[in-house]
Design an enzyme around this catalytic site. Structure first.
Site, PDB file in Angstrom:
ATOM      1  N   CYS A 110      -0.279   1.392   7.368  1.00  0.00           N
ATOM      2  CA  CYS A 110      -0.750   1.567   6.261  1.00  0.00           C
ATOM      3  C   CYS A 110      -1.632   2.584   5.998  1.00  0.00           C
ATOM      4  CB  CYS A 110      -0.606   0.764   5.052  1.00  0.00           C
ATOM      5  SG  CYS A 110       0.688   0.229   4.656  1.00  0.00           S
ATOM      6  N   CYS A 140      -1.856  -2.870   7.505  1.00  0.00           N
ATOM      7  CA  CYS A 140      -1.522  -2.505   8.571  1.00  0.00           C
ATOM      8  C   CYS A 140      -1.570  -1.336   9.189  1.00  0.00           C
ATOM      9  CB  CYS A 140      -0.036  -3.275   8.912  1.00  0.00           C
ATOM     10  SG  CYS A 140       0.959  -1.694   7.432  1.00  0.00           S
ATOM     11  N   GLU A 193       0.923  -1.113  -0.242  1.00  0.00           N
ATOM     12  CA  GLU A 193       0.028  -0.034   0.384  1.00  0.00           C
ATOM     13  C   GLU A 193       1.235   1.412   0.266  1.00  0.00           C
ATOM     14  OE1 GLU A 193       0.188  -2.833   1.865  1.00  0.00           O
ATOM     15  OE2 GLU A 193      -2.168  -2.988   3.075  1.00  0.00           O
TER      16      GLU A 193
HETATM   17  N1  THU Z   1       2.617  -6.535   3.930  1.00  0.00           N
HETATM   18  C1  THU Z   1       1.731  -5.437   3.281  1.00  0.00           C
HETATM   19  O1  THU Z   1       2.448  -5.780   1.937  1.00  0.00           O
HETATM   20  N2  THU Z   1       1.207  -4.706   3.036  1.00  0.00           N
HETATM   21  C2  THU Z   1       0.160  -4.833   4.730  1.00  0.00           C
HETATM   22  O2  THU Z   1      -0.714  -4.071   5.030  1.00  0.00           O
HETATM   23  C3  THU Z   1       0.238  -6.080   5.863  1.00  0.00           C
HETATM   24  C4  THU Z   1       1.932  -6.080   5.941  1.00  0.00           C
HETATM   25  C5  THU Z   1       3.681  -6.981   3.764  1.00  0.00           C
HETATM   26  C6  THU Z   1       4.984  -6.455   4.725  1.00  0.00           C
HETATM   27  C7  THU Z   1       5.701  -8.125   4.028  1.00  0.00           C
HETATM   28  O3  THU Z   1       6.577  -7.830   3.670  1.00  0.00           O
HETATM   29  C8  THU Z   1       4.258  -9.084   4.567  1.00  0.00           C
HETATM   30  O4  THU Z   1       3.063  -8.444   4.321  1.00  0.00           O
HETATM   31  C9  THU Z   1       4.238  -9.943   5.494  1.00  0.00           C
HETATM   32  O5  THU Z   1       4.078  -9.057   6.814  1.00  0.00           O
END
Ligand code: THU
Length: 141
Positions: free
Chosen positions: A97, A94, A58
């Site tokens: 983000c 998360c 994101e």
């Molecule tokens: N991740 C994302 O790309 N977006 C999120 O909102 C949550 C987590 C990714 C980070 C990491 O590369 C993988 O997911 C595992 O946490």
């Protein structure tokens, strides 16, 4: 946004997972950000051996857009899951983000579409995902 607009955004988020750089988690996340002028900016997660510099999909999409002068957004679709299989579950953004989206989006209008590999989605406003979010307005006192 029409239903078809949302479906296109979901498809772009699913496609963006292909470029995820995930040698540590294997968890591929794709995001597709719709700008108010109709442009779609995609992003994927980019991991790092030192772990903390990892960038979520994101934020990759938001930073790509802002770095090209695109600042007004309508919606984002997010798809995440292990490996190259189409995701069987929804992957919520998360907290970091959510906060980054808060910087650039109107929380009561901006839509977050969480999607699965079968192209179904659940939608929320940013305010639903980040109630009482902190923004520049809070700094005005
Ligand atoms: N991740 C994302 O790309 N977006 C999120 O909102 C949550 C987590 C990714 C980070 C990491 O590369 C993988 O997911 C595992 O946490």
């Amino acid at each position: 946004m029409t239903g078809r607009d949302k479906e296109i955004l979901v498809e772009k988020a699913l496609e963006a997972r292909r470029f995820s750089y995930v040698p540590y988690s294997g968890f591929r996340v794709g995001a597709a950000l719709l700008a108010k002028d109709g442009r779609i900016i995609t992003g994927c997660n980019i991991e790092n051996a030192s772990y903390t510099p990892t960038n979520c999909a994101e934020r990759t999409a938001v930073f790509k857009a802002v770095s090209e002068g695109i600042l007004d957004f309508e919606a984002i679709a997010i798809a995440g899951g292990p490996g190259l299989e189409p995701p069987g579950d929804f992957a919520p953004p998360c907290g970091v983000c959510r906060q980054v989206l808060m910087e650039f989006c109107d929380p009561d209008r901006f839509l977050v579409l969480l999607c699965k590999g079968d192209k179904t989605w659940k939608e929320f406003t940013l305010a639903e995902l980040l109630p009482l979010g902190f923004s520049g307005k809070n700094l005005e006192g």
